[in-house]
Design a protein around this motif. Structure first.
Motif, PDB file in Angstrom:
ATOM      1  N   ARG A 134       0.723  -1.120  -0.086  1.00 58.70           N
ATOM      2  CA  ARG A 134       0.178  -0.098   0.039  1.00 58.70           C
ATOM      3  C   ARG A 134       1.052   1.089  -0.013  1.00 58.70           C
ATOM      4  O   ARG A 134       0.440   2.160  -0.362  1.00 58.70           O
ATOM      5  N   ARG A 135       2.156   1.188   0.572  1.00 65.52           N
ATOM      6  CA  ARG A 135       3.082   2.322   0.339  1.00 65.52           C
ATOM      7  C   ARG A 135       3.675   2.533  -0.940  1.00 65.52           C
ATOM      8  O   ARG A 135       4.405   3.136  -1.166  1.00 65.52           O
ATOM      9  N   ILE A 136       3.356   1.425  -1.850  1.00 64.24           N
ATOM     10  CA  ILE A 136       4.087   1.767  -3.353  1.00 64.24           C
ATOM     11  C   ILE A 136       2.934   2.060  -4.228  1.00 64.24           C
ATOM     12  O   ILE A 136       1.901   1.492  -4.266  1.00 64.24           O
ATOM     13  N   LYS A 137       3.381   3.273  -4.796  1.00 61.97           N
ATOM     14  CA  LYS A 137       2.420   4.015  -5.743  1.00 61.97           C
ATOM     15  C   LYS A 137       2.617   3.601  -7.248  1.00 61.97           C
ATOM     16  O   LYS A 137       1.745   3.509  -8.108  1.00 61.97           O
ATOM     17  N   LYS A 138       4.113   3.061  -7.597  1.00 62.45           N
ATOM     18  CA  LYS A 138       4.330   2.724  -9.069  1.00 62.45           C
ATOM     19  C   LYS A 138       5.181   1.775  -8.972  1.00 62.45           C
ATOM     20  O   LYS A 138       6.146   1.502  -8.269  1.00 62.45           O
ATOM     21  N   CYS A 139       5.022   0.898 -10.000  1.00 63.12           N
ATOM     22  CA  CYS A 139       6.084  -0.357 -10.258  1.00 63.12           C
ATOM     23  C   CYS A 139       6.120  -0.511 -11.659  1.00 63.12           C
ATOM     24  O   CYS A 139       5.211  -0.689 -12.379  1.00 63.12           O
ATOM     25  N   SER A 140       7.596  -0.579 -12.236  1.00 63.15           N
ATOM     26  CA  SER A 140       7.824  -0.943 -13.495  1.00 63.15           C
ATOM     27  C   SER A 140       9.156  -1.655 -13.640  1.00 63.15           C
ATOM     28  O   SER A 140       9.950  -1.364 -12.820  1.00 63.15           O
ATOM     29  N   VAL A 141       9.209  -2.414 -14.584  1.00 62.07           N
ATOM     30  CA  VAL A 141      10.240  -3.417 -14.620  1.00 62.07           C
ATOM     31  C   VAL A 141      11.409  -2.441 -15.597  1.00 62.07           C
ATOM     32  O   VAL A 141      11.240  -1.743 -16.450  1.00 62.07           O
ATOM     33  N   LEU A 142      12.650  -2.517 -14.852  1.00 60.87           N
ATOM     34  CA  LEU A 142      13.557  -1.463 -15.294  1.00 60.87           C
ATOM     35  C   LEU A 142      14.646  -2.341 -16.252  1.00 60.87           C
ATOM     36  O   LEU A 142      15.088  -2.087 -17.391  1.00 60.87           O
TER      37      LEU A 142
END
Lengths: 181, 283
Positions: A134-142
């Motif tokens: 819930r504290r993670i707003k965005k996630c993408s594979v780098l």
């Protein structure tokens, strides 16, 4: 025991103020990496190749998230056992990493390298993967999408809660707790 | 063929898929109760706080149908097949793995299995499962799914002690194993202990011990007494929730025993983290 709000990339002076047992709420960008991503990065360093990302001042989170349900940025995303990354960690600290997030004890070599490079090891609560998500707003594979959950992801976090385990003076929260038991 | 009941393997696959999701979204009731009870007894403020977070996390996971923990485990499947069951429609092992794949891909669970131990390559659907099959009396098929996380499994240990080391040696080994696991294996733990049998049997006993509901001691009084004694000794280690201090290092200690060879005294400790997930169904 103090409480701090810090934003990544971490400022050297702010990191040096932290003491084992302090609580920190982290905001900004975290890079994820587990066993296989560590191996790839350290293999590049050992081969004298350039790294595909700039690690100076950055925080690495040891996590392999579960897949996101549609509409959510990420699945469960709690810390994995940090000790498995010990063989690789000193090389990454040399490249300027200032913070590591995981769970469990670190080797003597890692604790010495943290002190030498002015970096800290932080624990997040293991097994509370949804609470932390819930504290993670965005996630993408780098990098390294072929590694699936072990790929290097970039996370944007807000007030991500951690506890300082190893500070820049060589203190160890787990050892302090054990000494009191 | 009188008294033989047919079960289609597609029904098995569907049940396994549902159990994979159910186990990963819902902390079992006995574990939830144990976490809540531990929070009431815990004297360390940070320990109480962490136990509260574990309970809160379980509430979110159940409500939103998302996994409790990102490590959704190696899928261990226990099958008890009644000897009057006739499985039709295909291969049972294939059906179980089909169910695991469906549960993990469709359920947004993490795929944590590498196809080859050193050459790697994620299998992409969390198969293969580790499958234990027993033939039992009756015409029912009992399926239990245990998604076993890697962090706690890594801290498990096995020793072939000498008979001279005996029960005292086994106790020392169990407590030492929990101390070595320390904060790494996500305490509070469920500690499964096997004593007796062979090298393979004792590991199986330890893993089956973690399947026993929290609060139910072994029916043999001397084994139940050992469970209580080990629990007390582990509590005295002071590791606490997440290794940050406190009395709640274990939520439960379960011991299973088996006859032993005159030359051997095997002991195994299977460490289970607080995300002690399992689900079962009878077909």
């Amino acid at each position: 025991m103090a409480e701090y709000r810090l934003t990544t990339p971490l400022d050297d002076a702010a990191v040096r103020r932290l003491r084992a047992g302090d609580r920190v709420l982290l905001s900004g960008r975290l890079y994820t990496a587990r066993d296989q991503a560590h191996k790839r990065l350290v293999d590049l360093i050992r081969a004298g190749e350039p790294l595909p990302l700039d690690l100076s001042g950055q925080v690495i989170y040891y996590v392999g998230p579960s897949p996101a349900r549609p509409g959510l940025p990420i699945g469960a995303a709690g810390p994995t056992t940090a000790g498995r990354m010990d063989p690789y960690t000193p090389a990454l600290l040399e490249r300027g990493v200032k913070g590591l997030i995981g769970k469990g004890r670190r080797s003597r070599e890692v604790r010495e390298a943290l002190a030498r490079h002015g970096a800290v090891y932080l624990a997040a609560v293991g097994g509370a993967g949804e609470l932390l998500a819930r504290r993670i707003k965005k996630c993408s594979v780098l990098l390294y999408p072929d590694l699936g959950p072990e790929a290097i992801h970039v996370l944007e976090v807000e007030d991500f809660p951690v506890i300082v385990v190893n500070d820049t003076l060589g203190n160890d929260l787990y050892e302090e707790v054990a000494a009191q038991a | 063929m009188p008294n033989v009941r047919e079960v289609h393997v597609d029904e098995v696959a569907g049940a396994v898929a549902r159990l994979c999701r159910q186990a990963n979204y819902h902390l079992p009731e006995d574990v939830t109760r144990a976490v809540e009870a531990a929070a009431e007894r815990e004297t360390s403020p940070v320990g109480r706080e962490i136990l509260g977070q574990i309970a809160e996390n379980a509430g979110i996971a159940a409500e939103e149908q998302v996994p409790l923990c990102q490590d959704t485990g190696f899928t261990v499947v226990y099958l008890e097949v009644g000897q009057d069951v006739h499985l039709v429609g295909g291969d049972l092992t294939e059906a179980v793995n089909r169910g695991v794949a469906e549960g993990y891909v469709g359920g947004f669970l993490r795929k944590s299995i590498l196809a080859h131990p050193w050459e790697g390559g994620n299998t992409g659907d969390n198969t293969p499962a580790v499958i234990h099959t027993e033939i039992v009396p009756g015409d029912r098929l009992h399926i239990r799914v245990l998604p076993k996380g890697g962090g706690s499994e890594n801290k498990s240990r096995l020793a072939m002690l000498r008979p001279a080391d005996g029960l005292e040696g086994a106790k020392r080994f169990v407590v030492e194993t929990v101390a070595m696991a320390g904060p790494d294996a996500c305490p509070p733990l469920i500690v499964g202990v096997g004593i007796g049998g062979t090298f393979d049997k004792v590991a199986d006993l330890a893993k089956r011990a973690i399947l026993r509901p929290i609060g139910r001691h072994h029916p043999r009084p001397e084994v139940a007494a050992l469970e209580r004694e080990l629990y007390d000794e582990i509590e005295r280690l002071g590791i606490g929730p997440q290794g940050l201090g406190g009395r709640t290092t274990a939520l439960w200690v379960a011991v299973e025993i088996f006859p032993r060879h005159i030359a051997s005294f095997p002991v195994a400790v299977n460490i289970q983290c607080h995300s002690a997930r399992q689900a079962e169904v009878v077909l």
